[in-house]
Design a protein around this motif. Sequence first.
Motif, PDB file in Angstrom:
ATOM      1  N   LEU A 107      40.004 -40.478  57.269  1.00 40.56           N
ATOM      2  CA  LEU A 107      38.937 -39.467  57.191  1.00 40.56           C
ATOM      3  C   LEU A 107      39.242 -38.300  58.136  1.00 40.56           C
ATOM      4  N   MET A 110      41.843 -36.299  56.431  1.00 45.90           N
ATOM      5  CA  MET A 110      41.378 -35.511  55.277  1.00 45.90           C
ATOM      6  C   MET A 110      40.503 -34.337  55.705  1.00 45.90           C
ATOM      7  N   ILE A 111      39.674 -34.546  56.722  1.00 42.68           N
ATOM      8  CA  ILE A 111      38.833 -33.434  57.194  1.00 42.68           C
ATOM      9  C   ILE A 111      39.721 -32.309  57.740  1.00 42.68           C
ATOM     10  N   ALA A 114      41.403 -30.607  54.854  1.00 48.57           N
ATOM     11  CA  ALA A 114      40.480 -29.753  54.092  1.00 48.57           C
ATOM     12  C   ALA A 114      40.217 -28.425  54.795  1.00 48.57           C
TER      13      ALA A 114
ATOM     14  N   ILE B 224      38.104 -29.913  47.109  1.00 50.98           N
ATOM     15  CA  ILE B 224      38.830 -29.819  48.389  1.00 50.98           C
ATOM     16  C   ILE B 224      40.040 -28.902  48.255  1.00 50.98           C
ATOM     17  N   PHE B 390      32.021 -27.510  53.315  1.00 54.15           N
ATOM     18  CA  PHE B 390      32.599 -28.409  52.318  1.00 54.15           C
ATOM     19  C   PHE B 390      33.781 -29.208  52.881  1.00 54.15           C
ATOM     20  N   SER B 391      34.444 -28.666  53.908  1.00 53.14           N
ATOM     21  CA  SER B 391      35.622 -29.361  54.450  1.00 53.14           C
ATOM     22  C   SER B 391      35.226 -30.653  55.176  1.00 53.14           C
ATOM     23  N   ILE B 392      33.938 -30.811  55.485  1.00 54.41           N
ATOM     24  CA  ILE B 392      33.468 -32.084  56.059  1.00 54.41           C
ATOM     25  C   ILE B 392      32.828 -32.932  54.962  1.00 54.41           C
ATOM     26  N   PRO B 395      35.403 -34.683  52.085  1.00 53.73           N
ATOM     27  CA  PRO B 395      36.134 -35.892  52.519  1.00 53.73           C
ATOM     28  C   PRO B 395      35.201 -37.089  52.731  1.00 53.73           C
ATOM     29  N   ILE B 396      34.011 -36.833  53.308  1.00 57.50           N
ATOM     30  CA  ILE B 396      33.072 -37.940  53.528  1.00 57.50           C
ATOM     31  C   ILE B 396      32.687 -38.567  52.188  1.00 57.50           C
ATOM     32  N   PHE B 399      35.389 -40.847  50.752  1.00 52.16           N
ATOM     33  CA  PHE B 399      35.488 -42.206  51.307  1.00 52.16           C
ATOM     34  C   PHE B 399      34.262 -43.066  50.939  1.00 52.16           C
TER      35      PHE B 399
END
Lengths: 151, 502
Positions: A107, A110-111, A114, B224, B390-392, B395-396, B399
Motif C-alpha cells: 500500500l 502504491m500510494i 500514484a 490511478i 485520488f492518489s490515496i 490504492p486503499i 487493497f
Amino acid sequence: MVLRGKVYKVVSICILLAGIVVLGLSLKLPFGSFSHPKAGFVPTVFSVIWVFLAAISCVLELRKPDKTPDGFKDIDWKKWFMYIAICVVYLILLHIAGYLVSTFICLVAMIKMAGYGSLRKSIVISLIFTVLVYLLFAYAMNISLPKPFFM
Amino acid sequence: MLDSLILLGQGFIASLTPINLLAAFCGVLIGTLIGILPGLGISGTVAILLPISYGMNPLTAIVLIAGVYYGAQYGGAITSVLVNMPGEATSIVTCFDGFPLAQKGQGGKALAVSAIASFVGSIIGLVGMTFCATQLARIALSFGKGEFFAIVVFGLLLLTNLSGKNRLKGIIVVCIGVLVGCIGIDELFGTLRFTFGVVDLYKGIEFVTFIMGVYGITELMTAICTKEEHVELTEFTMKDQYPDRKEMKEISGAMIRGSLVGFFVGLVPGAGATISSFAAYGFEKSYSKHPEKFGTGCLQGVAAPEASNNSAIYAGMVPLLSLGLPFTSSMAMLMSAFIVHGITPGPLFIAEHPDLFWGLIASMFIGNIMLLIINLPLVGLWASLLKVDFSILMPIITFITFTGGYAINNNLFDIGVMIVCGILGFFLRATGYNMAALAVGMFLSGTLEDALAGTMSLYHGNLFAMLGDRPIAAVIMAVCLIVVLLSSGKSIKKYISAKGKA
C-alpha cells in the motif's frame, strides 16, 4: 508507441487465437448428440460462434487504419506497469509474509506510485488502513487472513 | 390489492428495525459516494461490499446492497451539474442542461431539481416494479425450460444490440462470458471443463471475483494510471436556490413523463438506465413548446433524465425478481447478493419469501426518503468530496478489493484471478468490447446451458418442435429473429454506404 496504434488489431487477433484454443479444448469434451447433449455441447456451440465472429471482427479490424483507443490516450504506461507489478508482488508476498506485512508494504508503494507526495504520511495512512481492515475482517467478520509462512 | 398493501405494511415493519434502517442508510450513503466519485462503478463497489455482508441476515444484506444502486443515481447527478463530468454513465444526459445551469449561477437549483426528480422517478419506478414483478412472477410459474431459454437468448441479444457500440464484439464477449462460466466441474454431467489440472479451478471462477477483476480492478487501474486532470468545481450556493412554485409546476410534468419513459424503456432487457435517460430527454425535448431551450440550461432537461434513470433502475429489477434473470452487470451482482445469502430470485421468490420481497420494497421507499434528506441540504459536503486526493483513495480501494476477493473463498488464487481479469478487462474495454455483455453472459451461463440442454433432451434435438409446443417461447424467438434481421440489415446498409463513400 507504434504498438499502441495497433491495439485494436492485436486484441482482435488475440481473441481469435484464444477462441481457436478454446474450440480445440471444447472438441475434446464429450459432445453427445443434439437429442442427448453432454458436457461439451454448450462449449462447442459457443466456441464455434466465438471463432466465426472473431474471424470476421479480425478481418474488419485489419482493414481499418491504425488508431489509438480513446481510453489509452491519457494512460501513464509507466504507472500502469508499476501498478501491475505491485499487484503481482503483493500476491507473492501474501504467501510469504502474510496479510499485515504485505498489505502495509504494497500500500505504501502504491500510494507513492500514484503520486502522493509525503512518504511519512503514506506510511501512517497505510499502517492505519492495514490494521483497521485486518481488525474488520479477522475479528468482526471472523475471516482467517493469510499468515506468514513460519506461523 | 388489499393483500399487497398488507404485505407492504409488513415489509415496512421489517424494514423499520434499527439494523435495517442503518443498513439502508449506509447503502444509500455509499451509493451517493460512488456516484460522485468518477472511476468507481456500482458493480465493482457491490462486489467489494458483498463479503462484508456475509455475517448479516439476508434482508439486512439485500437492503444494504440495493441501497448502493439507487443511491448511486442520486450521486451521479452532482458531478454532472457541477463539473460537467458524470459520476455514472446514467447521468451523462444530466450534463446537457445541468452544467449550463451551474454556469449561470443556478447550480444549487439544478441539484435540487435533480434530487426531487430522482425521488419522483424512484417512487414511480418502485410502484411499477411492485406491480410488474408480482404479475410477471405469477405468469412465469407456468414457464418451462423452453421459455427460459428464449428469454435468455432474447435478453442477451438485446443487451448486445443496445448497450455496446459494436454488436459483433458484443456477441463475441457474450460467448466468452458463457465459456468462462463453463470452467470447472459441470453441474449437469460432472465433467471437468477447462481446468488444466488446476485444483483451484475445479469449483469454477467465482462470479463476484470475476466482476471485482473486470470492473473493480480495471476501473481502479485506469483511475490511478490516467494522467491527472484538474477538477474545476463550479461555484454554487443552495441559499434561495430551491425551485419556486411556478418552476415546480413546469418540471412536474417532465418528471412524470420522464419516469414513465424511463420505466418502460428500462423494462427492455439490456436497455438500462443510460438509454432510458437519453430516451426521456429526447421525448421531453420533442414534447416541449420551447425545444430550443434544451441544452442551454433548462430545468426540464435536468428533471426528465434524472427521473428516468432512477425509474429505469427499478424496471431492471423486474426480470431479476420475477424470473431470476438479470440483464445488466449490476443486476447480476445484485442477484449474486441474493444467492450468497441462500435466496434464489425467480418465479417462486415472491411467493416463498414475501418477507424479503416486501421488506426490500419498503426499504427502498425509506431509502429514497433518506436520499432526498441527505442530498438536498448536504450537497455542498458531497461536492467537496471531489477534492479528495485520488492518489490515496484509489490504492486503499484496490487493497480493500483484494481483501474482499480473498474473503469470498479464503483463497489467494482468487486474487490472482482478479489481477488477470483486471488486465483483460482493461484491454477489452479500451478496444470497444462490451463488459456488461461479458458479465451477464458469464452469469447466465449455467441457466443457458441448463435450459438449452434440457430443451434439446425434451424435444429430441428438435428446437422447432419446442417452438410449436410452447407459443410464448415461439413469439420471443420470432422477436429475436426480427431483431437479428433488422440489426444485420442496418450493419450491411452502413457498410455499403461507407464503401460507396470510399
